[in-house]
Scaffold this motif. Structure first.
Motif, PDB file in Angstrom:
ATOM      1  N   ALA A  17       1.247  -1.961  -0.106  1.00  0.00           N
ATOM      2  CA  ALA A  17       0.191  -0.178  -0.287  1.00  0.00           C
ATOM      3  C   ALA A  17       0.815   0.981   0.000  1.00  0.00           C
TER       4      ALA A  17
ATOM      5  N   ASP B 156       0.807   4.596  -2.773  1.00  0.00           N
ATOM      6  CA  ASP B 156       0.247   5.483  -2.694  1.00  0.00           C
ATOM      7  C   ASP B 156       1.602   6.185  -2.488  1.00  0.00           C
ATOM      8  N   THR B 157       2.746   6.072  -3.189  1.00  0.00           N
ATOM      9  CA  THR B 157       4.113   6.580  -3.290  1.00  0.00           C
ATOM     10  C   THR B 157       4.244   7.089  -4.757  1.00  0.00           C
TER      11      THR B 157
ATOM     12  N   ALA C 171       1.039   9.365  -5.930  1.00  0.00           N
ATOM     13  CA  ALA C 171       1.803  10.649  -5.777  1.00  0.00           C
ATOM     14  C   ALA C 171       3.013  11.459  -6.784  1.00  0.00           C
TER      15      ALA C 171
END
Length: 168
Positions: free
Chosen positions: A145, A149-150, A153
């Protein structure tokens, strides 16, 4: 289900703490239990060796060792445990960390120390999480996760830069 392994976060001096606490923050973010200690390969060699020798029995799964200049700490731990040891060479001193980097990576065959960048405490923690996630599906899911998410972004930043560049 077995109890989650802890990470030992060891530094040779309290002057390492401003950088090393970044590793503790990462471990906390992933819910990985840890203990931070000051143990020196030179000033407290018996205590450092005893900690390393008993680390597995005391529930540790990975040991992070931050040290500058001569940077023998990670090697001293690797000599006294078969747990994974991750060295964090610290910047500073006359050679601004190059001596610490070289001392950390130059281990004899059979006594490996994984090594991150100078002052790379956060990456040492991410590596510890990856190591522990090999046998921990919940931790592996948290790491997956985080990586997703990285990536999201970066994709968002890429779109913003692309739009700004096109508008020039």
């Amino acid at each position: 289900m077995q109890e989650q392994k802890k990470v030992a976060v060891i530094m040779g001096s309290d002057s390492d703490w401003p950088v090393v606490k970044g590793a503790c923050s990462v471990l906390k973010e992933f819910g990985v239990p840890y203990e931070a200690r000051i143990l020196s390969a030179h000033r407290t060699p018996e205590a450092a060796a005893a900690f390393a020798k008993n680390a597995r029995a005391n529930g540790y799964g990975v040991i992070l060792c931050a040290a500058g200049m001569a940077a023998h700490l990670a090697g001293a731990f690797a000599a006294n445990t078969t747990l994974p040891v991750v060295g964090i060479p610290m910047k500073g001193g006359a050679l601004d960390g190059l001596d610490a980097l070289l001392a950390t990576v130059q281990m004899p065959s059979g006594f490996p120390v994984a090594t991150v960048a100078l002052n790379g405490a956060k990456n040492a923690a991410y590596l510890a999480v990856s190591i522990l996630a090999v046998d921990d599906e919940a931790l592996a899911a948290k790491l997956d996760a985080f990586r997703a998410d990285t990536a999201a972004a970066i994709a968002k930043k890429d779109a913003a830069i692309s739009a700004e560049a096109a508008a020039l």
